[in-house]
Scaffold this active site. Structure first.
Site, PDB file in Angstrom:
ATOM      1  N   GLU A 167       0.594  -1.019   0.048  1.00 35.85           N
ATOM      2  CA  GLU A 167      -0.023   0.026   0.022  1.00 35.85           C
ATOM      3  C   GLU A 167       0.920   1.375   0.114  1.00 35.85           C
ATOM      4  OE1 GLU A 167      -3.052   0.029   2.916  1.00 35.85           O
ATOM      5  OE2 GLU A 167      -4.219  -1.923   1.925  1.00 35.85           O
ATOM      6  N   GLU A 351      -5.870  -8.493   1.120  1.00 36.27           N
ATOM      7  CA  GLU A 351      -6.573  -7.947   2.337  1.00 36.27           C
ATOM      8  C   GLU A 351      -8.010  -7.597   1.995  1.00 36.27           C
ATOM      9  OE1 GLU A 351      -4.718  -4.976   4.649  1.00 36.27           O
ATOM     10  OE2 GLU A 351      -2.777  -5.790   3.875  1.00 36.27           O
TER      11      GLU A 351
HETATM   12  N1  LIG Z   1     -11.007   6.150   4.472  1.00 37.78           N
HETATM   13  N2  LIG Z   1     -10.578   5.100   3.873  1.00 37.78           N
HETATM   14  N3  LIG Z   1     -10.583   4.157   3.228  1.00 37.78           N
HETATM   15  C1  LIG Z   1     -10.110   3.016   3.499  1.00 37.78           C
HETATM   16  C2  LIG Z   1      -8.597   2.962   3.129  1.00 37.78           C
HETATM   17  C3  LIG Z   1      -8.039   1.851   3.650  1.00 37.78           C
HETATM   18  C4  LIG Z   1      -6.502   2.082   4.114  1.00 37.78           C
HETATM   19  N4  LIG Z   1      -6.119   1.146   5.138  1.00 37.78           N
HETATM   20  C5  LIG Z   1      -5.722   0.208   4.612  1.00 37.78           C
HETATM   21  O1  LIG Z   1      -5.794  -0.384   3.721  1.00 37.78           O
HETATM   22  C6  LIG Z   1      -5.098  -0.723   5.768  1.00 37.78           C
HETATM   23  C7  LIG Z   1      -4.683  -1.930   5.347  1.00 37.78           C
HETATM   24  C8  LIG Z   1      -3.030  -2.121   6.023  1.00 37.78           C
HETATM   25  O2  LIG Z   1      -2.433  -2.980   5.132  1.00 37.78           O
HETATM   26  C9  LIG Z   1      -3.276  -3.017   7.348  1.00 37.78           C
HETATM   27  O3  LIG Z   1      -1.693  -2.949   7.904  1.00 37.78           O
HETATM   28  C10 LIG Z   1      -4.389  -2.202   8.189  1.00 37.78           C
HETATM   29  O4  LIG Z   1      -4.385  -3.070   9.501  1.00 37.78           O
HETATM   30  C11 LIG Z   1      -5.625  -2.811   7.480  1.00 37.78           C
HETATM   31  C12 LIG Z   1      -6.651  -2.163   8.175  1.00 37.78           C
HETATM   32  O5  LIG Z   1      -6.879  -0.686   8.537  1.00 37.78           O
HETATM   33  C13 LIG Z   1      -5.624  -1.958   6.299  1.00 37.78           C
END
Ligand SMILES: N=[N+]=NCCCCNC(=O)[C@@H]1[C@H]2[C@H](O)[C@@H](O)[C@H](O)[C@@H](CO)[C@@H]12
Length: 447
Positions: A167, A351
């Site tokens: 990401e 994910e």
């Molecule tokens: N506003 N808004 N929109 C949603 C955007 C999502 C951005 N956050 C992610 O994708 C993180 C990804 C990460 O790899 C993980 O390390 C995190 O624990 C997860 C949960 O948060 C997800």
């Protein structure tokens, strides 16, 4: 049992985690600090002052956690390597104990019949490299390539699916533009530089891997599809801006060799003229893409900085504890968009999951999480719809195996299909974990 949801042969059913979020023991056995060690120990930057000092204690409990994965019947496990555990200063000296931890973890996964998917970078830059400018220093491409080479020489063959970055959008938007994530910068001029250097480092790591490795390497991006709030031209262009900024900013250079034009419009004088040779480095052939999907965004024009585009809450929708709308159709739309825009590259949903308020562990060791079961069932059906429409989707990793450290939100949000009691480190499989195990056992037919 209906075959309505039969998934392709060889489809991988997994769960995902990340080093800093589960391991704990950040400085054990010669490991060096990361930017998250420092960020979390800076007062006021994380919820409750929560740190990764203990997390899920996975650094010490990894054997039990692999046993748990085997009991769930997982056929894959996506995890990340703590760069500064292996290279305490980020480059140069290798810490044998750090490398050995991941070598033993991989061996245990293989022994359990679980395919490892290894992410080289999941946000925890060695602090020693941040001291040298971190992602703002163009030398970061060489640093990351050196780290990739160390890992490929040590693990390639046992690890056959590699990911360079997790990401880049969150790393940049959180760590350099809005400052909510480590290293906590809030600078419109730094963000494009960090973002571009991350992609240069991605390209350099792919090149370095291919000089040593004989298997597959890819990139993981979070995609959040944007839907215009109205037909008004200003909402349409705002939606286009938001889509370019969040969803095209990384896949375009990686797969097409150029940025979408909206980025210069968004960043103005903060958007440099990049050296042409950078795009030849960034655009390396990839074996797969990992798509992280959580939610969608209904977008309208507004005065917000820097996008001038904001989200419109959907009154009848369900929202998760992180404030994200539950919208499974967005996952189908995302997977089809990727195929339409970038071609038929193999995809993994690397994910997908949700934080809901889970009740405490009940007598007899049950955690009733029906909302998470509903979320996962609907999103897995969305994956299947994309497969039926022709997407080459090779696997699905639920976020997350364990409740864990949700970055700046600390331990306040629980995404796991397995509950963690942080006081005792007791793991309890939630109803969603048992449900997922059944889906895996039936290869999706139980959906
Ligand atoms: N506003 N808004 N929109 C949603 C955007 C999502 C951005 N956050 C992610 O994708 C993180 C990804 C990460 O790899 C993980 O390390 C995190 O624990 C997860 C949960 O948060 C997800």
């Amino acid at each position: 049992m209906t075959d309505a949801f039969a998934f392709p042969d060889g489809f991988l059913w997994g769960a995902a985690t990340a080093a800093h979020q589960i391991e704990g023991s950040p400085l054990a056995d010669g490991a060096g600090p990361s930017i998250w060690t420092r960020f979390a120990h800076t007062p006021g930057l994380t919820h409750n002052g929560d740190t990764g000092d203990v997390a899920c204690d996975h650094y010490r409990r990894w054997k039990d956690d692999v046993r748990l994965m085997r009991e769930l019947g997982l056929t894959a496990y996506r995890f990340s390597v703590s760069w500064s555990r292996v290279l305490p200063e980020g480059t140069g000296r290798v810490n044998p104990a750090g490398l050995d931890f991941y070598s033993r973890l991989v061996d245990a996964l293989l022994e359990a019949g679980i395919e490892p998917l290894l992410t080289l970078y999941h946000w925890d830059l060695p602090a020693a490299l941040d001291d040298r400018g971190g992602w703002l220093n163009r030398d970061c491409a060489g640093w990351f390539a050196e780290y990739a080479t160390v890992m490929a020489k040590a693990l390639d063959g046992r690890v056959r699916k590699w990911v360079t970055l997790n990401e880049p959008w969150v790393i940049t938007d959180g760590g350099y533009l809005h400052g909510a994530l480590a290293p906590g910068h809030r600078n419109k001029y730094e963000a494009p530089i960090a973002s571009h250097n991350l992609m240069r480092a991605h390209g350099a790591a792919v090149q370095a891997y291919r000089a040593v490795g004989r298997h597959e390497i890819g990139l993981v991006v979070n995609i959040e599809p944007k839907y215009p709030a109205s037909d008004a031209p200003e909402d349409q262009t705002a939606t286009r801006r938001a889509h370019a900024y969040m969803n095209e900013q990384y896949l375009h250079p990686a797969l097409l060799g150029h940025y979408p034009p909206e980025l210069r419009e968004i960043f103005g004088d903060a958007w440099p003229d990049w050296p042409a040779e950078d795009f030849a480095l960034i655009r390396q052939p990839l074996d797969f893409l990992g798509i992280n999907y959580y939610t969608r965004n209904v977008t309208r024009a507004d005065g917000s900085w820097p996008l001038k585009a904001g989200a419109v809450k959907q009154p009848s929708a369900t929202y998760t504890e992180t404030g994200w709308e539950v919208f499974p159709q967005g996952l189908t739309d995302t997977l089809l968009w990727v195929r339409r825009t970038y071609g038929d590259i193999p995809l993994y949903v690397t994910e997908n999951g949700a934080a809901f308020f889970d009740p405490p562990v009940a007598e007899g060791g049950r955690v009733r999480d029906p909302l998470r079961i509903d979320y996962l069932r609907r999103h897995l059906r969305a994956v299947h719809e994309a497969i039926r429409a022709g997407c080459d989707i090779r696997g699905y990793m639920v976020w997350s195996l364990l409740d864990n450290l949700e970055w700046s939100l600390g331990y306040s949000k629980r995404f796991g299909i397995v509950h963690v009691n942080y006081a005792t480190q007791q793991r309890t499989v939630k109803d969603s974990g048992r449900w997922y195990a059944n889906v895996v056992r039936s290869h999706g037919r139980a959906l």
